[in-house]
Design an enzyme around this catalytic site. Structure first.
Site, short mmCIF file in Angstrom:
data_model
loop_
_atom_site.label_atom_id
_atom_site.label_comp_id
_atom_site.label_asym_id
_atom_site.label_seq_id
_atom_site.Cartn_x
_atom_site.Cartn_y
_atom_site.Cartn_z
N ASN A 1 0.79 -1.23 0.00
CA ASN A 1 0.00 0.00 0.00
C ASN A 1 0.82 1.28 0.00
OD1 ASN A 1 -2.63 1.27 0.09
ND2 ASN A 1 -2.10 1.94 2.15
N ASP B 1 -4.16 9.29 6.31
CA ASP B 1 -3.79 8.44 5.19
C ASP B 1 -2.28 8.50 5.00
OD1 ASP B 1 -3.71 7.13 2.58
OD2 ASP B 1 -5.84 7.56 2.42
#
Length: 290
Positions: free
Chosen positions: A98, A197
């Site tokens: 990710n 994030d």
């Protein structure tokens, strides 16, 4: 600050912005695409990856290093080829890579996560001279960052669904300690901030965070104090990169994923690239040792 629209992409899940040799590189994870944008010429190039791709980072050897769903690969832009370096979590085929960062020794620290965003199977790994080892970090559902301080001694690991950032000490040999809470957004004061994030560090060691669902990117000093905020006309800010000719230009990726039809209609720029200026520049560039 107000972020300005820079480039129309319409990414489902724009991520991984990084400034490499005068250009901005980034990905659309869910559409398996790598992008390179030259702000000076406005030239935009793109490559199709064979799997979901979370990031690309500069290598001290040939090509770039790309984080594909199954593990790190060497990516050769001149041919578009992806060469596997290692499998990661082969027993968990729904997991993918990710986000990632390079430390001062050229090691790549990267996280994995459940592509369905349901199971706490995400861990942090280290790629060092072609070998992958698991770092000593607890599993979470969605890993983000990690960001690494300019001195190379601290790693900031984002637990996105847990809405917190953990700070770890990095030992000289490339291992991380159990860590401590650096930022926690689980209170009423941060109820409308969305989810932390992607994370990066600037030249002063401050941490920039994108906020998914929060419409902003925010900078926190090494003691956790909020110092700057950039607002966006879209909700899902995934990550910021610092670059440009003087290192003082921020570039941010955004996402359309998770928006309802009504939200997409209200946010026609969702998934595009945005920019704003910062006071503190990017740290010195690092290259992977793989």
């Amino acid at each position: 600050m107000q972020a300005e629209h820079l480039l129309s992409i319409g990414a489902t899940l724009g991520e991984g912005p990084v400034w490499i040799d005068g250009a901005l590189w980034f990905v659309d994870i869910k559409n398996d695409t790598v992008f390179r944008f030259d702000p000076a010429s406005r030239d935009l190039a793109r490559w199709k990856a064979p799997e979901h791709v979370g990031w690309v980072l500069p290598s001290g050897q040939r090509g770039l290093i790309a984080g594909l769903m199954s593990g790190p690969h060497r990516f050769l832009p001149e041919t578009g080829a992806f060469e596997r370096i290692a499998h990661v979590q082969a027993d968990l085929p729904d997991n993918r890579l990710n986000d990632a960062a390079i430390d001062g020794e050229g090691r790549i620290w990267f996280g994995t996560m459940d592509n369905l965003e349901e199971s706490a199977t995400g861990l942090v790994f280290v790629l060092d001279k072609g070998a992958v080892t698991q770092a000593t970090l607890s599993p979470v559902t969605i890993t983000n960052g990690p960001a690494i301080s300019p001195c190379g001694a601290r790693l900031y690991h984002v637990d996105t669904l847990g809405r917190r950032v953990i700070r770890h000490a990095i030992a000289p040999g490339g291992t991380a300690d159990a860590g401590e809470i650096f930022l926690d957004f689980n209170d009423d004061a941060h109820a409308d901030w969305g989810y932390p994030d992607g994370a990066i560090c600037d030249a002063e060691g401050a941490v920039w965070l994108g906020f998914f669902g929060g419409g902003a990117a925010r900078r926190f000093s090494p003691d956790g104090t909020l110092t700057h905020e950039a607002r966006f006309p879209v909700s899902n800010i995934t990550k910021v990169a610092l670059g440009g000719a003087d290192g003082h230009t921020a570039y941010a990726t955004t996402a359309r994923q998770g928006l309802s039809d009504a939200q997409r209609a209200a946010e026609p720029l969702a998934g595009d690239i945005f920019t704003f200026r910062v006071e503190v520049p990017a740290p010195l560039a690092r290259h992977a040792n793989t």
